[in-house]
Design a protein around this motif. Structure first.
Motif, mmCIF file in Angstrom:
data_model
loop_
_atom_site.group_PDB
_atom_site.id
_atom_site.type_symbol
_atom_site.label_atom_id
_atom_site.label_comp_id
_atom_site.label_asym_id
_atom_site.label_seq_id
_atom_site.Cartn_x
_atom_site.Cartn_y
_atom_site.Cartn_z
ATOM 1 N N VAL A 1 12.206 -1.897 1.288
ATOM 2 C CA VAL A 1 10.928 -1.629 0.619
ATOM 3 C C VAL A 1 10.987 -0.243 -0.014
ATOM 4 N N ALA B 1 6.335 3.360 -4.439
ATOM 5 C CA ALA B 1 5.348 2.283 -4.572
ATOM 6 C C ALA B 1 4.188 2.726 -5.461
ATOM 7 N N LYS B 2 3.722 3.944 -5.245
ATOM 8 C CA LYS B 2 2.612 4.463 -6.065
ATOM 9 C C LYS B 2 3.036 4.544 -7.525
ATOM 10 N N ASP C 1 5.193 2.760 -8.995
ATOM 11 C CA ASP C 1 5.342 1.406 -9.532
ATOM 12 C C ASP C 1 4.031 0.629 -9.580
ATOM 13 N N GLY C 2 2.926 1.296 -9.235
ATOM 14 C CA GLY C 2 1.617 0.656 -9.329
ATOM 15 C C GLY C 2 1.250 -0.210 -8.137
ATOM 16 N N ILE C 3 1.953 -0.067 -7.028
ATOM 17 C CA ILE C 3 1.645 -0.822 -5.818
ATOM 18 C C ILE C 3 0.612 -0.025 -5.026
ATOM 19 N N SER C 4 -0.481 -0.687 -4.640
ATOM 20 C CA SER C 4 -1.519 0.026 -3.887
ATOM 21 C C SER C 4 -0.996 0.396 -2.506
ATOM 22 N N TYR C 5 -1.619 1.400 -1.918
ATOM 23 C CA TYR C 5 -1.208 1.840 -0.586
ATOM 24 C C TYR C 5 -1.380 0.709 0.422
ATOM 25 N N ARG C 6 -2.475 -0.027 0.314
ATOM 26 C CA ARG C 6 -2.728 -1.154 1.224
ATOM 27 C C ARG C 6 -1.611 -2.200 1.100
ATOM 28 N N ASP C 7 -1.240 -2.559 -0.146
ATOM 29 C CA ASP C 7 -0.175 -3.546 -0.348
ATOM 30 C C ASP C 7 1.169 -3.022 0.162
ATOM 31 N N TRP C 8 1.416 -1.720 -0.027
ATOM 32 C CA TRP C 8 2.657 -1.130 0.461
ATOM 33 C C TRP C 8 2.718 -1.207 1.983
ATOM 34 N N MET D 1 3.687 -4.570 2.991
ATOM 35 C CA MET D 1 5.125 -4.759 2.771
ATOM 36 C C MET D 1 5.933 -4.159 3.924
#
Length: 126
Positions: free
Chosen positions: A91, A97-98, A100-107, A110
């Motif tokens: 991961v 992640a931030k 790449d536009g992935i939210s903290y919750r979604d990260w 993961m």
């Protein structure tokens, strides 16, 4: 602390105490005390570091362990370990992640899923 009250000495800092102990391991307590007294008598207005005391004790530089790394270098080593852990999980790091536009919750989801998979495979050593 008596002779150098302006020095920032953290008596609870185990890392600093271990570094001093490692550098001065080959010197006797009496030699260390004599070296400290010599440093104070020299009129030096700055508190000595372990290397200065070691030199005053007559320890050879080649016998001394590598000086402890700076705080930044220690922090970067910890960060490298964190990055390696996330690479092992497969991961991105939170920063990646931030970016790449992935939210903290979604990260977090993961990471939780990857850690659970690792645990189920019996590869989690924590």
């Amino acid at each position: 602390m008596i002779y150098y009250p302006e020095a920032k000495v953290n008596l609870g800092d185990d890392f600093e105490a271990e570094a001093w102990a490692a550098v001065l391991r080959q010197a006797s307590d009496a030699d260390i005390l004599r070296a400290l007294a010599a440093h104070v008598r020299s009129g030096n207005k700055f508190a000595p570091n372990a290397g200065e005391i070691a030199a005053l004790c007559g320890l050879e530089a080649a016998a001394l362990p590598k000086a402890p790394s700076s705080g930044r270098e220690r922090m970067m080593a910890v960060y490298a370990g964190i990055v390696a852990y996330y690479r092992e999980l497969g991961v991105p790091t939170a920063v990646e992640a931030k970016r790449d536009g992935i939210s903290y919750r979604d990260w977090c989801v993961m990471v939780d899923e990857a850690e659970e998979k690792l645990r189920l495979e019996g590869k989690d050593e924590r």
